[in-house]
Design an enzyme around this catalytic site. Structure first.
Site, PDB file in Angstrom:
ATOM      1  N   ASN A   1     -71.750  19.016  38.827  1.00  0.00           N
ATOM      2  CA  ASN A   1     -71.156  17.706  38.549  1.00  0.00           C
ATOM      3  C   ASN A   1     -71.936  16.570  39.199  1.00  0.00           C
ATOM      4  O   ASN A   1     -71.484  15.415  39.195  1.00  0.00           O
ATOM      5  CB  ASN A   1     -69.696  17.674  39.002  1.00  0.00           C
TER       6      ASN A   1
ATOM      7  N   HIS B   1     -72.809  16.340  42.474  1.00  0.00           N
ATOM      8  CA  HIS B   1     -72.548  16.062  43.882  1.00  0.00           C
ATOM      9  C   HIS B   1     -73.704  16.546  44.755  1.00  0.00           C
ATOM     10  O   HIS B   1     -74.403  17.497  44.407  1.00  0.00           O
ATOM     11  CB  HIS B   1     -71.216  16.674  44.337  1.00  0.00           C
TER      12      HIS B   1
ATOM     13  N   ASP C   1     -72.057  19.721  55.742  1.00  0.00           N
ATOM     14  CA  ASP C   1     -70.624  19.687  55.483  1.00  0.00           C
ATOM     15  C   ASP C   1     -69.942  20.940  56.018  1.00  0.00           C
ATOM     16  O   ASP C   1     -70.598  21.906  56.398  1.00  0.00           O
ATOM     17  CB  ASP C   1     -70.356  19.534  53.979  1.00  0.00           C
TER      18      ASP C   1
ATOM     19  N   GLU D   1     -68.533  13.772  46.231  1.00  0.00           N
ATOM     20  CA  GLU D   1     -68.073  14.079  44.887  1.00  0.00           C
ATOM     21  C   GLU D   1     -68.127  12.847  43.979  1.00  0.00           C
ATOM     22  O   GLU D   1     -68.075  11.709  44.460  1.00  0.00           O
ATOM     23  CB  GLU D   1     -66.632  14.603  44.938  1.00  0.00           C
TER      24      GLU D   1
END
Length: 251
Positions: free
Chosen positions: A141, A143, A72, A148
């Protein structure tokens, strides 16, 4: 594949896991010098990169024929921006080993058309034959890459809106000011991750424990993107005791 079938390994420390991961990568490159390697950023892989650099300096691994694809990049940042993930990789890894520049693949966060840039990246990965070995981290979280949590996941590379949690996690790259962190990034999609021939996911610290437990023991759901790795046939989850505290019976 059942969640319990994920191969979980608990290490005594983060440094022990990093050394083992670097040794595994080096062995994979010796077995296949033209390895296609997927690389993460963030705090988790830093010790792995340090170990790989040390192995290279001792002459124990040659990166000259290796091809890399990073997962990314922040949208809006040029490759030479000091806060970009490309700059992070240059600082911590690329400039210290003998990777051929033309074999390093990265999203261009400053590309004028994000959609076209994502198509380009997916095409380059397909031309390379996909990822032989993928290293991953996991966010608190759940990801992976910048996939996401949400109602659904995208298969291909795409523009992703970053969650507040993810922006806070990378604020150190932006002077610890979360408001300077871009709101979006370009990221590989879930298909590239699932199609990688081997995956090593690293997680350290108590703040990763809930996400690791959800990934390994929970349902497959886009609320925890990492849970989709349960569908992969060759994933190893390497954790320290704190990150693995919710995994009774981990080995």
């Amino acid at each position: 594949m059942l969640a319990d079938a994920l191969n979980v390994r608990v290490f005594a420390s983060e440094s022990e896991a990093a050394a083992a991961c670097a040794a595994l990568v080096a062995a994979a490159i010796r077995e296949k010098p033209s390895l296609v390697l997927g690389l993460p950023t963030g705090r988790t892989p830093l010790n792995v990169y340090r170990e790989l650099v040390a192995l290279h300096r001792r002459g124990q691994v040659d990166f000259s024929r290796v091809t890399t694809f990073n997962l990314d990049e922040f949208l809006g940042l040029a490759p030479d921006d000091p806060s970009s993930y490309r700059a992070y990789m240059e600082r911590h890894f690329f400039q210290h080993v003998n990777l051929a520049p033309e074999r390093i693949h990265f999203f261009d966060g400053s590309a004028e058309r994000a959609e076209r840039e994502c198509v380009r990246y997916d095409l380059e990965l397909a031309t390379a034959g996909g990822l032989d070995l993928l290293l991953l981290g996991i966010g608190p979280n759940g990801h992976v890459a910048f996939l996401e949590p949400g109602e659904s996941l995208q298969a291909g590379s795409h523009r992703a809106r970053l969650s507040r949690e993810s922006r806070q996690a990378v604020a150190s790259l932006f002077g610890d000011d979360v408001w300077k962190v871009p709101l979006a990034a370009l990221t590989l999609g879930m298909a590239a991750l699932i199609q990688a021939r081997r995956v090593i996911l690293l997680a350290f610290g108590v703040n990763k424990a809930a996400a690791v437990t959800a990934m390994v023991r929970g349902p497959i759901t886009p609320v925890c993107p990492a849970s989709f790795l349960q569908l992969h046939g060759n994933v190893e989850v390497w954790v320290d005791a704190e990150a693995g505290r919710g995994l009774d019976g981990s080995r």
